[in-house]
Scaffold this active site. Structure first.
Site, PDB file in Angstrom:
ATOM      1  N   GLY A 225       0.809  -1.220   0.000  1.00 31.06           N
ATOM      2  CA  GLY A 225       0.000   0.000   0.000  1.00 31.06           C
ATOM      3  C   GLY A 225       0.838   1.262   0.000  1.00 31.06           C
TER       4      GLY A 225
ATOM      5  CG  ASN B 184      -4.869   4.371   9.399  1.00 29.41           C
ATOM      6  OD1 ASN B 184      -5.195   5.422   8.858  1.00 29.41           O
ATOM      7  ND2 ASN B 184      -3.846   4.285  10.219  1.00 29.41           N
TER       8      ASN B 184
ATOM      9  CD  GLN C  38      -6.400  -0.356   7.660  1.00 33.58           C
ATOM     10  OE1 GLN C  38      -7.120  -1.320   7.907  1.00 33.58           O
ATOM     11  NE2 GLN C  38      -5.165  -0.261   8.126  1.00 33.58           N
TER      12      GLN C  38
ATOM     13  CB  SER D 205      -2.312  -3.339   1.380  1.00 40.70           C
ATOM     14  OG  SER D 205      -1.436  -4.154   2.114  1.00 40.70           O
ATOM     15  CB  ALA D 206      -1.808  -8.755  -0.263  1.00 32.45           C
ATOM     16  CG  HIS D 207      -0.072  -6.645   5.170  1.00 31.59           C
ATOM     17  ND1 HIS D 207      -0.008  -6.335   6.502  1.00 31.59           N
ATOM     18  CD2 HIS D 207       0.139  -5.491   4.509  1.00 31.59           C
ATOM     19  CE1 HIS D 207       0.250  -5.048   6.638  1.00 31.59           C
ATOM     20  NE2 HIS D 207       0.338  -4.510   5.444  1.00 31.59           N
TER      21      HIS D 207
ATOM     22  CB  THR E 240      11.762 -10.517 -11.188  1.00 29.94           C
ATOM     23  OG1 THR E 240      12.765 -10.442 -12.186  1.00 29.94           O
ATOM     24  CG2 THR E 240      11.098 -11.884 -11.216  1.00 29.94           C
TER      25      THR E 240
ATOM     26  CB  CYS F 251       5.521   5.381  25.019  1.00 36.47           C
ATOM     27  SG  CYS F 251       6.419   6.055  26.410  1.00 36.47           S
TER      28      CYS F 251
END
Lengths: 408, 415
Positions: free
Chosen positions: A90, A170, A201, A221-223, A259, A348
């Site tokens: 993404g 997101n 998202q 995005s794939a994940h 590739t 943090c």
């Protein structure tokens, strides 16, 4: 004194509360690859390992796999397979949508319109461009995170090259009115700016129709949908002039050399196929779970503040709450101790925690921005897991009560 | 070509002054040298003339050997040397090789970061590099006297090395030639070591390691003075996460360069902190917390046969570090509390942290987030009776015992 053998489980040792169950509620960060995704990738890695550019049989097999995956991706957004270009994810798609647009348009198109709640891959890019002399308009959002389509339209000028608006925020799940924005932009006629949608998202899960919505570029995005990390895609509307971001051997119609990541692409294809089959049904189930989770959190901690829309125009897998007085990171770890994994919008650093810029953009206080927790569900989330999460939250807040800042 | 080998000369300072302890200290250092080179096959270590000599380190490990040897507590400096047999031609060859290498290094600027004896800080490479030879002949059987040998060698180098000149007052390369009975050593570099005393000769200490900039430096200074340090970190899960702990592990890895036997103990501290939040007046929170740390550390020291507790505390750096405060904190310790940084300015600590390599890790985020814990108006000059009153509701023995029981020896290498 205990000798500790090896590193053990990530939450083992001191952190373990004797719990074996893991409830993964951080699916907007990344998801666990689906079994069919793993299998598709394994097959490519072990058997169909050819280079799609090779002329022999192995190469042909690989190129067929890439083509099939491209079809699966295209079918989820109403595009033609020739309009899908695979990327490394993404972030690359977002970067390329912006840089590729500016490079292919003339020197007079130096203005970009986007919102105040975009993902860092958009924010950091437009900030860089602003420093390089481009003009950037950040359209503010309302208290629930919505961008007003009229305001977007009003920000457009003669020199506007690109309007980039995300589909799903997101952190808080707000579904932006991209269809309406696309319609308004289309009404500007042929001189209209390009319309890019960061759909990372929402892709795969929400209804998207690039043709009907007047979208020129769309990032995926794939994940986030149980595919592998390191692969995504950009939809580039046919006929759109677009320069490459990466130069080389001319793969992906000359638009994205290198590739092809065939195992990743095969995995993304498998994930898309899976969603194509039962998307609506899964979303319906998630909407019920989201409602239950929100009710449960409110019952566990009545002072909790929900961010984003209550029920309409919100991704049914994202639930975002602030727990004023607590530190988000401490809640996260207290939940982790009980086997529940979530995320905070804030990080943090050193002695000072940084409030989430998204929550601040909603007009909320720093205290709320520092105490935010995002629960994000997936197609595998069960009702039992939602109940476990609520119970763990109750216990966590009880444990952290002495640490609450309002006691000061 | 003559047979010329590689050797390291290791100098140690104070050990030589330590009277009756001298042989004990020397054998400790020898053990540490052997340990540092344990995986370098064929290396041998021996002592002579108030130094250690190392020979037989494979050429490809030479840089690594210098790196390790120059970090050993007790080592004042290390010189990589060429060793020749006591024959005039062999010594000439060694000198020529050494000067060529040194001149090459100077031209490429690769000597940065090392002390080159006699070298200037900035070298104009357009000028010819200059050299000087100093001969010390302690093997009086050698046929030439030192001045004679000096002349012979200087002439040979001038003839053999191109683009080089002599400068006896301020040379770029100051070549030392030592003719000993076992052979002749030729060297031009002196890499400084930490100095101090060999590890362990001062006994064992427990270091309170927070993950900040100061405590690793305090630990290093203790190690340098021969204290075998074990680190104790107080971990506040779930207030802070695993990354806070991982950071401490990273710091311990760096400290292991100086003390390879350092152990890390992790104490679960949340329960004690929570009790303090619930039962102690806000102003005294930090003072009481430090006192609890001292109690837990004392128990660990007892178990580990340590003799003192080391901290990174420094006078007046934060409100809790006044002399009044330090006195009240120390009162809870059963062991002497040693604060190597007590009179350091912050800049001095930072400089040392950078030198020993802990600074960058210390500056990573995931600090122990005590933003909640630190009161807005901490007491700066606590009195012991006030503090005893402030902690009267705590079940001190119970809390300390539970914390001590939960202490884990945490693996440093495999994480």
């Amino acid at each position: 004194m205990n000798e500790r053998a090896g590193t053990g489980a990530p939450h083992g040792g001191l952190a373990a509360g004797g719990e074996d169950r893991l409830v993964y509620m951080d699916n907007s960060s990344t998801t666990r690859p689906a079994p069919e995704v793993v299998e598709a990738m394994r097959k490519v890695l072990e058997e169909d390992f050819g280079n799609p550019s090779s002329l022999h049989r192995l190469g042909t097999a690989s190129s067929r796999i890439v083509r099939n995956a491209r079809k699966s991706v295209a079918s989820l957004i109403g595009a033609d397979e020739t309009e899908i270009v695979f990327t490394s994810g993404g972030t690359e798609a977002n970067n390329w949508a912006i840089f590729g647009t500016l490079r292919s348009l003339g020197d007079r198109s130096t203005h970009i319109v986007t919102s105040t709640v975009e993902h860092p891959s958009i924010m950091a890019t437009v900030e860089y461009l602003r420093d390089s002399g481009y003009d950037v308009t950040l359209v503010p959002v309302d208290g629930e995170g919505f961008v007003d389509p009229e305001k977007v339209l009003k920000s457009v000028r003669k020199d506007t090259a690109l309007v980039s608006i995300m589909l799903v925020q997101n952190e808080i799940g707000t579904v932006e009115p991209c269809r309406e924005i696309g319609r308004l932009l289309s009404s500007l006629g042929p001189r209209r700016p390009r319309f890019h949608v960061d759909a990372v998202q929402g892709f795969g899960r929400l209804d998207i129709d690039v043709k009907k919505w007047g979208i020129d570029l769309l990032s995926m995005s794939a994940h986030k949908i149980h595919g592998p990390k390191g692969v995504g895609a950009l939809y580039v509307r046919r006929g759109l002039r677009m320069g490459p971001l990466i130069f080389g051997g001319g793969q992906e119609a000359g638009l994205r050399s290198g590739t092809e990541n065939v195992p990743g692409i095969a995995g993304m294809g498998a994930a898309c196929e899976m969603w194509g089959k039962d998307r609506v049904e899964v979303l319906g189930r998630l909407a019920v779970l989201r409602k239950k989770l929100i009710e449960g959190v409110r019952e566990a901690w009545p002072e909790a503040v929900l961010h984003g829309p209550e029920s309409a125009n919100v991704a049914p897998y994202i639930v975002h709450f602030s727990f004023p007085g607590f530190r988000g990171e401490s809640i996260l770890h207290a939940l982790e101790k009980r086997g529940v994994f979530v995320s905070t919008g804030s990080a943090c650093s050193s002695h000072k925690a940084k409030p989430s810029p998204i929550i601040l953009a909603l007009g909320r206080s720093e205290e709320e921005a520092l105490s935010a927790i995002r629960f994000s569900m997936s197609r595998y989330t069960t009702e039992e897991e939602v109940a476990i999460t609520v119970e763990a939250l109750k216990e966590s807040l009880k444990e952290l009560l002495p640490w609450r800042e309002s006691r000061r | 070509m003559a047979k010329i080998g590689q050797a390291f000369l290791i100098r140690y300072g104070e050990i030589a002054l330590k009277g009756q302890n001298r042989s004990e200290f020397e054998s400790a250092l020898e053990r540490h040298i052997r340990f540092a080179l344990r995986d370098m096959e064929g290396s041998s270590t021996w002592k002579a003339h108030g130094r250690f000599y190392v020979e037989g380190v494979p050429e490809e490990h030479s840089a690594e050997a210098i790196e390790r040897l120059s970090k050993l507590p007790g080592v004042v400096s290390v010189s990589p040397a060429l060793k020749a047999e006591n024959r005039i031609q062999d010594i000439k060859d060694a000198c020529i090789r050494a000067v060529s290498a040194a001149a090459g290094n100077l031209r490429e600027g690769t000597v940065t970061g090392e002390v080159v004896t006699g070298a200037r800080d900035e070298l104009t490479v357009r000028r010819k590099p200059t050299f000087k030879i100093d001969v010390r002949r302690s093997d009086k059987r050698f046929p030439l006297t030192s001045p004679e040998l000096n002349q012979e060698l200087g002439a040979a180098v001038l003839r053999a090395v191109r683009g080089i000149a002599v400068d006896v007052h301020n040379p770029d390369i100051w070549l030392k030639v030592e003719v000993r009975d076992v052979g002749t050593f030729v060297y031009w570099q002196e890499v400084p070591g930490p100095g101090g005393l060999p590890l362990g000769v001062s006994g064992k200490g427990i270091l309170l390691l927070s993950g900040g900039i100061d405590s690793p430096v305090a630990g290093y200074l203790a190690i340098k003075r021969g204290v075998s340090i074990d680190a104790l970190h107080f971990w506040s899960f779930p207030i802070t996460g695993e990354r806070a702990r991982d950071k401490v592990v990273e710091i311990c890895k760096i400290l292991r360069n100086y003390n390879p036997f350092l152990n890390l103990y992790i104490a679960p501290f949340t329960k004690i902190q929570t009790a303090i939040l619930e039962k102690c007046p806000e102003r005294f929170r930090v003072t009481v917390m430090r006192r609890m740390m001292m109690r837990v550390a004392s128990r660990l020291a007892e178990k580990q046969h340590a003799l003192a507790i080391f901290t990174g505390e420094n006078l007046g750096q934060v409100a809790s570090q006044t002399l009044e405060s330090l006195r009240v904190i120390e009162d809870a310790s059963a062991y002497p509390v040693i604060r190597p940084l007590i009179c350091f300015d912050k800049q001095e600590t930072v400089k040392l942290a950078k030198e020993i390599g802990t600074y960058e890790t210390s500056c990573l985020p995931y600090e122990d987030c005590c933003t909640v814990f630190v009161p807005k108006h901490p007491v700066t000059k606590p009195k012991l009776d006030q503090v005893l009153e402030a902690e009267k509701d705590l079940d001190i023995p119970g809390l300390v015992a539970e914390c001590v029981d939960g202490i884990e020896k945490f693996p440093i290498d495999e994480s």
